[in-house]
Design an enzyme around this catalytic site. Structure first.
Site, PDB file in Angstrom:
ATOM      1  CE1 TYR A  35      -3.754  -2.314   0.086  1.00 21.57           C
ATOM      2  CE2 TYR A  35      -2.950  -3.245   2.103  1.00 21.57           C
ATOM      3  CZ  TYR A  35      -3.969  -3.144   0.969  1.00 21.57           C
ATOM      4  OH  TYR A  35      -4.647  -4.304   0.939  1.00 21.57           O
ATOM      5  CG  ASN A  85      -9.562   2.226  -1.163  1.00 25.40           C
ATOM      6  OD1 ASN A  85     -10.291   1.270  -1.135  1.00 25.40           O
ATOM      7  ND2 ASN A  85      -8.439   2.493  -1.115  1.00 25.40           N
ATOM      8  CG  HIS A 111      -9.380  -0.924  -5.217  1.00 17.24           C
ATOM      9  ND1 HIS A 111     -10.115  -1.437  -3.943  1.00 17.24           N
ATOM     10  CD2 HIS A 111     -10.551  -1.079  -5.888  1.00 17.24           C
ATOM     11  CE1 HIS A 111     -11.313  -1.433  -3.883  1.00 17.24           C
ATOM     12  NE2 HIS A 111     -11.647  -1.289  -5.243  1.00 17.24           N
ATOM     13  CB  SER A 113      -3.287  -3.120  -4.036  1.00 20.83           C
ATOM     14  OG  SER A 113      -4.431  -3.829  -3.599  1.00 20.83           O
ATOM     15  NE  ARG A 122      -6.734  -8.850  -0.653  1.00 22.01           N
ATOM     16  CZ  ARG A 122      -6.673  -8.371   0.496  1.00 22.01           C
ATOM     17  NH1 ARG A 122      -7.782  -7.433   0.721  1.00 22.01           N
ATOM     18  NH2 ARG A 122      -6.097  -9.094   1.490  1.00 22.01           N
TER      19      ARG A 122
HETATM   20  C1  DQA Z   1      -7.481  -1.927  -1.124  1.00 23.09           C
HETATM   21  C2  DQA Z   1      -7.631  -3.311  -1.401  1.00 23.09           C
HETATM   22  C3  DQA Z   1      -8.752  -4.179  -0.659  1.00 23.09           C
HETATM   23  O1  DQA Z   1      -8.599  -5.589  -1.233  1.00 23.09           O
HETATM   24  C4  DQA Z   1      -8.192  -4.198   0.848  1.00 23.09           C
HETATM   25  O2  DQA Z   1      -8.864  -5.135   1.640  1.00 23.09           O
HETATM   26  C5  DQA Z   1      -7.892  -2.754   1.317  1.00 23.09           C
HETATM   27  C6  DQA Z   1      -7.205  -1.897   0.309  1.00 23.09           C
HETATM   28  C7  DQA Z   1      -6.543  -0.905  -1.741  1.00 23.09           C
HETATM   29  O3  DQA Z   1      -6.677   0.054  -1.788  1.00 23.09           O
HETATM   30  O4  DQA Z   1      -5.669  -1.673  -2.376  1.00 23.09           O
HETATM   31  O5  DQA Z   1      -8.294  -2.519   2.257  1.00 23.09           O
HETATM   32  O6  DQA Z   1      -8.785  -1.350  -1.432  1.00 23.09           O
END
Ligand code: DQA
Length: 160
Positions: A35, A85, A111, A113, A122
């Site tokens: 992140y 987000n 997001h 990531s 995800r």
């Molecule tokens: C996220 C990706 C999600 O899968 C994860 O649970 C997050 C951050 C991202 O910003 O990459 O909390 O939303």
């Protein structure tokens, strides 16, 4: 869907809600290899500078609580667009998706990531098809791109 013609007649500037979901208050110390190193206050400070350059007003909200995120969306009646987000709730929360539908504002999902490169659970969010588009994998830059996208959606350049 917001009426863009009416949006041109709004009494305030173009106002955007930037909503961040659970665990994003831990950015900086949370899995920095995934992140990044920036904290959420640092990201939000930079976003305010971008918003000012674009002539947007920002309201930044973060919560670890699903109900608080939903209530922030209910309270977005004075906002013209949303950057969200949804973090982990994006993968699980029908209620958050429903609140986005109630808010009924052009929304860009961000997001940090690249979800497609991560665990299968995800790969899909329940919110993505409510959004105009999704930016995933570009780190904090994604939020800035989302503001640019909303700027052109909400205040398209007027012909001379
Ligand atoms: C996220 C990706 C999600 O899968 C994860 O649970 C997050 C951050 C991202 O910003 O990459 O909390 O939303």
């Amino acid at each position: 869907m917001i009426c863009l013609a009416a949006a041109g007649r709004r009494s305030h500037g173009v106002r955007v809600l930037v909503l961040n979901g659970p665990n994003l208050d831990q950015l900086g110390r949370r899995e920095p290899s995934v992140y990044g190193q920036q904290t959420l206050p640092e990201i939000e400070q930079a976003l305010h500078a971008t918003a000012e350059a674009l002539g947007l007003e920002l309201r930044c909200v973060q919560s670890n609580h699903e109900g608080a995120l939903i209530e922030a969306l209910h309270g977005a009646t004075d906002c013209d667009g949303i950057v969200i987000n949804p973090a982990g709730y994006g993968h699980t929360s029908v209620a958050l998706r429903d609140a986005l539908l109630i808010a009924d504002r052009p929304t860009v999902e961000v997001h940090l990531s690249n979800l497609a490169r991560r665990e299968p659970f995800r790969h899909r969010t329940l919110t993505a098809d409510v959004a105009v588009g999704t930016i995933s994998g570009l780190g904090a830059h994604g939020y800035h791109l989302a503001l640019h996208a909303l700027k052109s959606l909400l205040a398209p350049a007027t012909p001379h």
